[in-house]
Design a protein around this motif. Structure first.
Motif, PDB file in Angstrom:
ATOM      1  N   TYR A  28       0.842  -1.197   0.000  1.00 54.33           N
ATOM      2  CA  TYR A  28       0.000   0.000   0.000  1.00 54.33           C
ATOM      3  C   TYR A  28       0.884   1.256   0.000  1.00 54.33           C
ATOM      4  N   ASP A  29       1.922   1.227   0.804  1.00 51.55           N
ATOM      5  CA  ASP A  29       2.831   2.376   0.851  1.00 51.55           C
ATOM      6  C   ASP A  29       3.484   2.610  -0.510  1.00 51.55           C
ATOM      7  N   ILE A  30       3.885   1.512  -1.158  1.00 50.00           N
ATOM      8  CA  ILE A  30       4.513   1.656  -2.479  1.00 50.00           C
ATOM      9  C   ILE A  30       3.514   2.259  -3.462  1.00 50.00           C
ATOM     10  N   TYR A  31       2.289   1.761  -3.403  1.00 51.80           N
ATOM     11  CA  TYR A  31       1.261   2.275  -4.310  1.00 51.80           C
ATOM     12  C   TYR A  31       1.030   3.766  -4.063  1.00 51.80           C
ATOM     13  N   GLN A  32       0.989   4.166  -2.797  1.00 50.79           N
ATOM     14  CA  GLN A  32       0.759   5.571  -2.461  1.00 50.79           C
ATOM     15  C   GLN A  32       1.927   6.456  -2.890  1.00 50.79           C
ATOM     16  N   ARG A  33       3.131   5.951  -2.715  1.00 52.44           N
ATOM     17  CA  ARG A  33       4.314   6.774  -2.932  1.00 52.44           C
ATOM     18  C   ARG A  33       4.797   6.754  -4.378  1.00 52.44           C
ATOM     19  N   MET A  34       4.256   5.827  -5.144  1.00 54.47           N
ATOM     20  CA  MET A  34       4.677   5.711  -6.538  1.00 54.47           C
ATOM     21  C   MET A  34       4.295   6.958  -7.340  1.00 54.47           C
ATOM     22  N   TRP A  35       3.140   7.520  -7.024  1.00 58.59           N
ATOM     23  CA  TRP A  35       2.625   8.630  -7.836  1.00 58.59           C
ATOM     24  C   TRP A  35       3.436   9.914  -7.652  1.00 58.59           C
ATOM     25  N   PRO A  36       3.764  10.294  -6.416  1.00 55.99           N
ATOM     26  CA  PRO A  36       4.637  11.464  -6.291  1.00 55.99           C
ATOM     27  C   PRO A  36       5.987  11.262  -6.978  1.00 55.99           C
ATOM     28  N   SER A  37       6.500  10.022  -6.910  1.00 54.08           N
ATOM     29  CA  SER A  37       7.776   9.745  -7.596  1.00 54.08           C
ATOM     30  C   SER A  37       7.629   9.960  -9.090  1.00 54.08           C
ATOM     31  N   VAL A  50       8.425  29.840  -6.409  1.00 51.91           N
ATOM     32  CA  VAL A  50       7.738  28.577  -6.082  1.00 51.91           C
ATOM     33  C   VAL A  50       8.094  28.189  -4.645  1.00 51.91           C
ATOM     34  N   PRO A  51       7.314  27.287  -4.041  1.00 49.00           N
ATOM     35  CA  PRO A  51       7.657  26.844  -2.677  1.00 49.00           C
ATOM     36  C   PRO A  51       9.009  26.129  -2.641  1.00 49.00           C
ATOM     37  N   ILE A  52       9.687  26.264  -1.525  1.00 48.65           N
ATOM     38  CA  ILE A  52      11.005  25.628  -1.372  1.00 48.65           C
ATOM     39  C   ILE A  52      10.885  24.110  -1.401  1.00 48.65           C
ATOM     40  N   SER A  53       9.908  23.609  -0.703  1.00 43.80           N
ATOM     41  CA  SER A  53       9.741  22.154  -0.632  1.00 43.80           C
ATOM     42  C   SER A  53       8.307  21.849  -0.247  1.00 43.80           C
ATOM     43  N   GLY A  54       7.967  20.582  -0.355  1.00 45.30           N
ATOM     44  CA  GLY A  54       6.613  20.161   0.017  1.00 45.30           C
ATOM     45  C   GLY A  54       5.943  19.413  -1.108  1.00 45.30           C
ATOM     46  N   TYR A  55       4.723  19.015  -0.851  1.00 44.46           N
ATOM     47  CA  TYR A  55       3.974  18.276  -1.859  1.00 44.46           C
ATOM     48  C   TYR A  55       2.492  18.363  -1.528  1.00 44.46           C
ATOM     49  N   ASP A  56       1.685  18.260  -2.543  1.00 41.88           N
ATOM     50  CA  ASP A  56       0.243  18.239  -2.333  1.00 41.88           C
ATOM     51  C   ASP A  56      -0.368  17.343  -3.404  1.00 41.88           C
ATOM     52  N   MET A  78      -3.994  19.225  -8.616  1.00 31.82           N
ATOM     53  CA  MET A  78      -3.349  20.347  -9.298  1.00 31.82           C
ATOM     54  C   MET A  78      -2.482  21.169  -8.356  1.00 31.82           C
ATOM     55  N   GLU A  79      -2.786  21.089  -7.077  1.00 31.15           N
ATOM     56  CA  GLU A  79      -1.976  21.817  -6.087  1.00 31.15           C
ATOM     57  C   GLU A  79      -0.530  21.332  -6.104  1.00 31.15           C
ATOM     58  N   ALA A  80      -0.321  20.124  -6.629  1.00 32.53           N
ATOM     59  CA  ALA A  80       1.042  19.565  -6.636  1.00 32.53           C
ATOM     60  C   ALA A  80       1.944  20.283  -7.631  1.00 32.53           C
ATOM     61  N   VAL A  81       1.327  20.924  -8.636  1.00 29.89           N
ATOM     62  CA  VAL A  81       2.129  21.495  -9.734  1.00 29.89           C
ATOM     63  C   VAL A  81       3.173  22.478  -9.212  1.00 29.89           C
ATOM     64  N   LYS A  82       2.746  23.371  -8.298  1.00 25.90           N
ATOM     65  CA  LYS A  82       3.687  24.394  -7.832  1.00 25.90           C
ATOM     66  C   LYS A  82       4.884  23.782  -7.096  1.00 25.90           C
ATOM     67  N   PHE A  83       4.672  22.597  -6.530  1.00 32.29           N
ATOM     68  CA  PHE A  83       5.785  21.942  -5.823  1.00 32.29           C
ATOM     69  C   PHE A  83       6.714  21.203  -6.788  1.00 32.29           C
TER      70      PHE A  83
END
Lengths: 724, 325
Positions: free
Chosen positions: B104-113, B177-183, B186-191
């Motif tokens: 489950y963690d891999i599935y969740q984290r795959m998309w931000p990667s 742009v923001p220094i760091s972070g994630y959302d 579409m909010e993810a785009v700026k990160f």
């Protein structure tokens, strides 16, 4: 041919970019809609291992669960020395004492005559848990989510996936249930070994639970519910709906401090049953990740990979901001909110930010409300005044940033392995060798160079603020310091060299071999960033002509060496669990040795007289008699030098001008509820500090365009040349 | 071709067993189950009983590779290696030593990667090929020399420098742009903008220099001379003929990394606080979570093998001379 339309568009685009400064901040990491919301923004560096109050023991776990779970007592937010006050209890109880025959004893009975102590705790009625699906019931009264099939669990991966929630009143039985959980065979509560010594029957109870668990589990790993309500624990009983009793062996006043920690917070059996269903653990739905409490906040988003969100518990009981504090608290504005309902902040957003530099920069941009002071950013943030005090730099002052400092209830020291034939032992030779080394290692210099002054040199194991700690001349370590001009001054190095001569090592040379003494220094400090500190340590020993062999290793290897007693000198430290001298002095108690006992006495110090005094002192109230015994113990330890009393670190916390009510509290972890902030002021300052600067983008694009012209010219020339 | 692919998949099995064994040996050479237990249980008040229980709960109380106390096949199967490795081949990653579901963690984290790796990959290819073609076009000129020197400088600089410089310049000074972070959404785009820029710029030096070499090699061939002799413009020669043929060696390096995009970037994710699989792996190594480490190494190996097979297949598509037998 001219194209005025295109020119106009280009100019318009340019003007938009140049006037971007008027727009909202582009670098805001949070949704724009939250700009003026009453939300506190903070960061966490690593994901907590567990939120289960029976297991959690780290500061990064307490940061969250202390806001959620409510033990019966808490520390007063403002008063010092630290004192316990009721949280969910109606009062901090006075224990009743009993002899071996069960006859009640007067309060002033000596600890040795007390067979049992009983604490009767009464809980305030009308306290309710946060809304949670574990409490949700159908119209017929059965629990909605207590018999879930794999089909029911399909697609549910978070608590929010269970739409129905309910609450229930907090009752004494929930506290009893949690104490029983400390003995649960699958939880490995870190304090079970301590409680085994005190809570009546808990050792046998753990064995009973283990057998029952194995019977129920039948080889399964998860989905097993052990209903603790069916197994009575002799020392803990529910008296009535709002009262419970805890019976302990002998006298142990420190139990009340333990009872102010999440280990003793209430756990509703419904929550345990809910999370113990088959299939839940496989989906990360466990008490490790989803706390259920009655505190000021509840965890509404648990994504330890990105963000954790605490929101105000809508069912939070009445609790008011304290109306009393220290004399300086009033002028500092810390009593302005006296009598107001807690908590003040609606929501707390913790974002995962592992690297310190981005975290620091976000604080400077106003996107984190508070920050610790980084070593890298120390000069930027802090400056020393002429009196040796610290204050924020001018740049920070301009931003309205404030500095809060406090000496931590911690101690970092260099330990001697008392079992070692060279540096250990209780002979005059060994004592003088250790004393000489203690004088030679200039911890004031170490604090100044490597800690930027964030600490005070220790005079003994007790941290400031702990009962028994003495300020001024009476509190100095006379074996290392002299009292000169109203302050302690380290004895000169010549004195240390003389001690070394008296120990039989003139000039640091071992007469048996004719070579300089060589001492091994075990440290878990590895990596290039620690090299300067290790070099500094070598120099301290060189002052005496003694060779130090640095044996830096990873923490696991280091611990292994300590357990086996394969060390001579080593680094170690201790953070207090509670503000009692027993919690420091037990680190030197013989039966608590690391070697052979796996205790916390890493130097393996075992002085029978010290041990005897410790046994007397540990169960005493804070009386002049206790202080006198502590003085004796400290003098003994200072003379024997099992540790080089290193330093007590100072905590430095920076906060923005829009934050209120901050007072560092080394014992309380549930302090978020006292914090207040002004979101409008924050939004204004953020906007002012973060106006985007867009013209360099245009400049770069323009440079690229201009730079492309010679390339195009060269290309055309080449093409024409080829055609010819 | 299907026969070839099946054969390659079968070859992968012993490779994966070997990788698993190597990971296992390296991990337990550095850490003992006792070390793991102590790290997970914390540093205060950890009793020997708690360590024993922790190991029992997670199966780390067994022998590492060979259980002499058992009989028959149990000698091999009742071991830490067997119990923790066999299920991987069914892609059942089990639970981490902290108790979380790794799948489950891999599935969740795959998309931000992927959200970082895919744009870095695509924009990177475009930018690197464009730059290298530009240098190839102006070969032998001052522009070419300056470009190559710049590439050497850029490839000599640590990736960390690009990260810190990017954060300081773009987020602190220009505040774009923001220094760091994630959302999410579409909010993810700026990160993502800054890590993608840093990822692309960080790769310019090495890739441009490599691709330039490929292009120059092709430019010197007879078919290019023939094309020029036909009167084609230099741009047409480059795009129509040289690019197509130079793509074969470029594909060798590019296609193989496509599956690995899922596993993310260690540095970018850590510094930009992106909750991807790169930072997941780093965290697991730091916390000595063997269950996650072996799962990620296994996944990485599978994806790498898949990348190699994909590369072979791609050859047949771009070069008709290649046949997979």
């Amino acid at each position: 041919m001219k194209r005025p339309g295109a020119t106009r568009s280009a100019l318009l685009a340019l003007s938009l970019v140049f006037t971007a400064s008027a727009a909202a901040s582009w670098n805001n990491p949070y949704p724009a809609a939250e700009a003026k919301s009453n939300i506190l923004y903070s960061a966490f560096r690593e994901r907590p291992k567990t939120f289960d109050p029976a297991r959690a023991y780290s500061s990064n776990e307490y940061l969250f669960i202390a806001q959620i779970y409510e033990p019966p007592f808490q520390y007063h937010y403002l008063k010092r020395p630290y004192m316990l006050v009721p949280l969910t209890a109606t009062a901090v109880p006075t224990p009743s004492y009993f002899d071996k025959r069960g006859r009640r004893l007067p309060q002033n009975t000596p600890a040795g005559s007390i067979a049992d102590s009983v604490y009767e705790i009464r809980i305030r009625p009308g306290i309710y848990y946060q809304p949670h699906p574990a409490f949700a019931r159908a119209a017929d009264g059965r629990y909605l989510y207590h018999a879930l099939s794999p089909y029911d669990l399909a697609g549910r991966y978070a608590i929010g996936d269970f739409p129905q929630t309910a609450t229930r009143e907090l009752v004494a039985a929930d506290y009893v249930y949690q104490i029983k959980r400390l003995a649960h065979p699958k939880l490995h509560s870190p304090i079970l070994s301590v409680m085994n010594e005190y809570i009546v029957g808990i050792r046998d109870y753990a064995d009973v639970l283990k057998k029952e668990y194995e019977k129920i589990a039948g080889g399964r790993d998860t989905g097993i519910y052990l209903d603790l309500t069916k197994f009575p624990l002799a020392g803990v009983e529910e008296v009535d709906r709002y009262t419970y009793r805890v019976k302990i062996h002998g006298k142990y006043p420190q139990l009340l401090y333990w009872m102010a920690m999440p280990f003793f917070a209430p756990m509703p059996p419904e929550a345990d049953r809910f999370f113990s269903q088959p299939g839940m653990a496989e989906k990360n739905l466990t008490l490790d990740w989803y706390p259920v409490g009655s505190g000021a906040y509840m965890l509404t988003l648990n994504n330890p990979n990105r963000q954790m969100v605490l929101e105000r518990n809508p069912n939070y009981h009445e609790e008011l901001y304290p109306a009393e504090g220290e004399p300086e608290d009033g002028p500092a504005g810390l009593l302005d909110d006296a009598g107001k309902h807690l908590p003040f902040i609606d929501k707390v957003v913790f974002s995962l930010d592992k690297e310190s530099i981005p975290r620091w920069n976000k604080f400077l941009q106003g996107y984190y409300d508070r920050s610790v002071v980084l070593t890298e950013g120390f000069d930027q943030a802090i400056r020393f005044t002429g009196e040796g005090d610290t204050e924020v730099s001018d740049a920070m002052k301009q931003k309205g940033i404030r500095l809060l400092t406090d000496v931590a209830a911690s101690t970092y020291y260099l330990g001697f392995n008392m079992l070692d034939p060279l540096v250990g032992g209780y002979t005059e030779r060994a004592r003088k060798l250790r004393q000489a080394i203690s004088v030679a290692i200039d911890f004031e210099e170490q604090i100044s160079i490597f800690e930027n002054g964030r600490g005070i040199a220790a005079q003994g194991p007790l941290a400031p603020g702990i009962f028994g700690y003495r300020e001024g001349r009476a509190g100095i370590n006379p074996y290392v310091y002299d009292w000169v001009d109203g302050r302690p001054r380290r004895k000169p190095i010549e004195y240390a060299r003389q001690l070394l001569v008296e120990a039989g090592y003139p000039g640091g040379v071992d007469p048996a071999s004719g070579k300089p003494l060589s001492i091994n220094y075990e440290t878990p400090a590895i990596g290039p960033e620690r090299k300067a500190q290790l070099d500094w340590m070598l120099k301290q020993f060189n002052k005496l002509g003694v060779q130090l062999v640095v044996r830096a290793t990873d923490y696991n290897r280091f611990q292994e060496k300590m357990r086996k007693g394969d060390a001579q000198i080593f680094d170690w430290g201790w953070n207090a669990d509670y503000p009692d001298p027993e919690n420091f002095l037990f680190l030197l108690y013989g039966p608590n040795k690391k070697v052979g006992h796996d205790g916390e006495n890493a130097s393996n110090y075992d002085n029978p007289e010290f041990n005897r005094l410790f046994e007397r002192m540990k169960n005493m109230e804070n009386t002049p008699e206790r202080a006198r015994i502590i003085d004796q113990m400290l003098d003994m330890a200072r003379r024997d030098v099992p540790w080089i009393w290193g330093m007590h670190p100072k905590n430095f916390l920076l906060e923005h001008a829009w934050m209120y009510n901050a007072k560092l509290n080394q014992m309380a972890n549930n302090t978020l509820k006292y914090s207040r902030l002004d979101p409008v002021q924050r939004a204004e300052r953020r906007t002012a500090w973060n106006r985007p600067v867009a013209w360099p983008i245009v400049a770069v694009l323009g440079t690229l365009l201009v730079g492309a012209v010679p390339a195009v010219v060269a290309y055309r020339k080449r093409e024409r040349g080829a055609a010819r | 071709m299907i026969g070839y692919i099946i054969r390659r998949v079968l070859y992968a099995i012993p490779i994966l067993i070997g990788v698993n064994l190597l990971t296992f040996a390296l991990f337990f050479f550095v850490n003992s189950p006792d070390d793991m237990a102590r790290l997970h249980l914390g540093v205060k008040r950890v009793t020997p009983e708690a360590i024993v229980k922790w190991k029992e709960d997670r199966g780390y109380n067994k022998p590492l590779l060979y259980n002499a106390a058992n009989a028959g096949a149990d000698k091999l199967t009742d071991t830490i290696f067997f119990r923790h490795s066999v299920k991987l081949f069914a892609f059942d990653f089990g639970r981490s030593d902290q108790g979380r579901d790794i799948g489950y963690d891999i599935y969740q984290r795959m998309w931000p990667s992927l959200a970082i790796a895919l744009p870095v990959f695509l924009v990177g290819i475009l930018v690197h090929i464009t730059f290298s073609m530009l240098l190839a076009f102006f070969r032998g000129t001052y522009l070419d020399t300056a470009g190559v020197v710049l590439c050497v400088i850029m490839m000599s600089i640590s990736a960390l420098f690009y990260v810190i410089l990017g954060q300081y310049l773009v987020s602190m000074l220009l505040r774009l742009v923001p220094i760091s972070g994630y959302d999410v959404g579409m909010e993810a785009v700026k990160f993502l903008i800054l890590p993608v820029i840093v990822g692309v710029v960080g790769g310019v030096g090495a890739s441009t220099r490599l691709y330039r070499t490929f292009f120059l090699e092709e430019i010197g061939k007879d078919y290019v001379r023939t094309a020029r002799a036909k009167g084609l413009s230099e741009l047409r020669v480059l795009f129509r003929h040289v690019l197509k043929n130079a793509m074969i060696p470029i594909l060798t390096g590019v296609v193989v990394v496509i599956p690995l995009l899922f596993t993310g970037s260690l540095i970018l994710e850590s510094f930009f606080a992106v909750p991807g699989l790169g930072s997941y792996t780093i965290d697991a190594i730091h916390s000595q979570d063997f269950a996650i480490v072996r799962a990620m190494v296994f996944l990485g190996s599978v994806l790498y093998i898949a990348g190699l097979i994909l590369t072979d297949i791609t050859y047949t598509l771009v070069d008709p001379r290649v046949r997979l037998e």
